[in-house]
Scaffold this motif. Structure first.
Motif, short mmCIF file in Angstrom:
data_model
loop_
_atom_site.label_atom_id
_atom_site.label_comp_id
_atom_site.label_asym_id
_atom_site.label_seq_id
_atom_site.Cartn_x
_atom_site.Cartn_y
_atom_site.Cartn_z
N ASP A 30 0.82 -1.13 0.04
CA ASP A 30 -0.04 0.09 -0.02
C ASP A 30 0.82 1.24 -0.02
N LEU A 31 2.08 1.13 0.80
CA LEU A 31 2.90 2.35 0.91
C LEU A 31 3.42 2.67 -0.52
N PHE A 32 3.72 1.64 -1.45
CA PHE A 32 4.45 2.01 -2.57
C PHE A 32 3.25 2.14 -3.78
N ILE A 33 2.29 1.67 -3.26
CA ILE A 33 1.06 2.19 -4.45
C ILE A 33 0.78 3.60 -4.13
N LYS A 34 0.85 3.89 -2.97
CA LYS A 34 0.26 5.23 -2.76
C LYS A 34 1.09 6.39 -3.07
N ASN A 35 2.26 5.93 -2.92
CA ASN A 35 3.60 6.76 -3.07
C ASN A 35 3.43 7.11 -4.80
N ALA A 36 3.32 5.95 -5.41
CA ALA A 36 3.58 5.93 -7.08
C ALA A 36 2.24 6.73 -7.59
N ASP A 37 1.09 6.60 -6.93
CA ASP A 37 -0.07 7.23 -7.35
C ASP A 37 -0.21 8.76 -7.03
N SER A 38 0.59 9.28 -5.95
CA SER A 38 0.63 10.50 -5.61
C SER A 38 1.71 11.33 -6.20
N GLY A 39 2.71 10.39 -6.76
CA GLY A 39 3.93 11.00 -7.22
C GLY A 39 4.91 11.39 -6.27
N LYS A 40 4.67 10.91 -4.99
CA LYS A 40 5.73 11.19 -3.88
C LYS A 40 6.65 10.29 -4.28
N LYS A 41 7.64 10.12 -2.97
CA LYS A 41 8.76 9.28 -3.16
C LYS A 41 8.54 7.98 -3.59
N ARG A 42 9.01 7.63 -4.86
CA ARG A 42 8.68 6.36 -5.47
C ARG A 42 9.56 5.40 -5.29
N HIS A 43 10.70 5.77 -5.03
CA HIS A 43 12.15 5.02 -5.02
C HIS A 43 12.60 5.06 -3.36
N MET A 44 12.24 3.94 -2.68
CA MET A 44 12.58 3.88 -1.15
C MET A 44 13.53 2.86 -0.79
N SER A 45 14.29 3.18 0.28
CA SER A 45 15.16 1.86 0.73
C SER A 45 14.46 1.19 1.90
N LYS A 85 26.76 2.09 -4.61
CA LYS A 85 27.23 0.59 -4.12
C LYS A 85 26.72 0.35 -2.55
N ASP A 86 26.23 1.40 -1.95
CA ASP A 86 25.81 1.20 -0.67
C ASP A 86 24.44 0.99 -0.35
N ASN A 87 23.60 1.38 -1.23
CA ASN A 87 22.04 1.71 -1.00
C ASN A 87 21.22 0.96 -2.03
N ALA A 88 20.38 0.12 -1.70
CA ALA A 88 19.54 -0.24 -2.68
C ALA A 88 18.28 0.30 -2.61
N LEU A 89 17.50 0.86 -3.50
CA LEU A 89 16.14 1.46 -3.57
C LEU A 89 15.18 0.63 -4.20
N PHE A 90 14.03 0.72 -3.86
CA PHE A 90 12.92 -0.19 -4.39
C PHE A 90 12.01 0.51 -4.91
N GLU A 91 11.18 0.41 -6.21
CA GLU A 91 10.27 1.08 -6.64
C GLU A 91 9.19 0.13 -7.31
N LEU A 92 8.10 0.53 -7.21
CA LEU A 92 6.91 -0.40 -7.70
C LEU A 92 6.96 -0.56 -9.06
N ASN A 93 6.86 -1.89 -9.47
CA ASN A 93 7.16 -2.39 -10.99
C ASN A 93 5.91 -2.11 -11.74
N ASP A 94 5.97 -0.97 -12.65
CA ASP A 94 4.65 -0.64 -13.21
C ASP A 94 4.79 -1.11 -14.68
N ASN A 95 5.80 -1.74 -14.84
CA ASN A 95 5.75 -2.31 -16.48
C ASN A 95 5.98 -1.10 -17.56
N HIS A 96 6.51 0.05 -17.03
CA HIS A 96 6.88 1.15 -17.76
C HIS A 96 8.24 1.38 -17.94
N HIS A 97 8.89 1.22 -19.02
CA HIS A 97 10.39 1.76 -19.05
C HIS A 97 10.48 3.13 -18.64
N HIS A 98 11.51 3.44 -17.86
CA HIS A 98 11.87 4.89 -17.56
C HIS A 98 13.36 4.73 -17.13
#
Length: 152
Positions: A30-45, A85-98
């Protein structure tokens, strides 16, 4: 075996992907979906996900967050990005290349799509005898906020 693609519009696809719809999984999704929908922080550690959930009053452990993020990556729900090299970020896979712009000072990540760049990459691949399968591009620099701070 055909891997089912996750549909961000229907988070209850978790069962179809072989994951139980547990409280922590649903809260993180839900956190990732809300962030993606609102344009907020999409990439999170993992640490940012954990801090956000704790701030929202959720009772979740950091180990659980790491485990769920790994499960979601395996299931194709999230994409792991490693911009440094130190930090992985995650983003919702929306199946759109960017592609990405990354600030080397504050870590801000901006997404962009440029059809001319995409076409040029195909041309370059063809010129060198490659059949392009996929690619990722990350450009590193200073965001406008950090440029302003540096100018002061």
């Amino acid at each position: 075996m055909i891997k089912k693609t996750f549909n961000p519009a229907n988070p209850f696809d978790l069962k179809d992907l072989g994951l139980k719809a547990t409280g922590p999984r649903l809260k993180i999704l839900d956190l990732f979906i809300k962030n993606a929908d609102s344009g907020k922080k999409r990439h999170m550690s993992a640490e940012e996900v954990f801090r956000t959930l704790v701030q929202e009053g959720e009772d979740v452990g950091l180990a659980t967050v790491y485990r769920v993020l790994a499960q979601f990556e395996t299931a194709g729900i999230l994409v792991r990005r490693t911009f440094d090299k130190d930090n992985a970020l995650f983003e919702l896979n929306d199946n759109h290349h960017h592609d990405h712009l990354i600030c080397v000072s504050c870590g801000k990540v901006e997404e962009f799509v440029d059809p001319e760049i995409e076409e040029k990459q195909k041309e370059i691949s063809k010129k060198h005898g490659f059949s392009l399968v996929h690619h990722s591009m990350a450009l590193y620099g200073l965001c406008s906020d950090c440029q302003k701070k540096e100018a002061k």
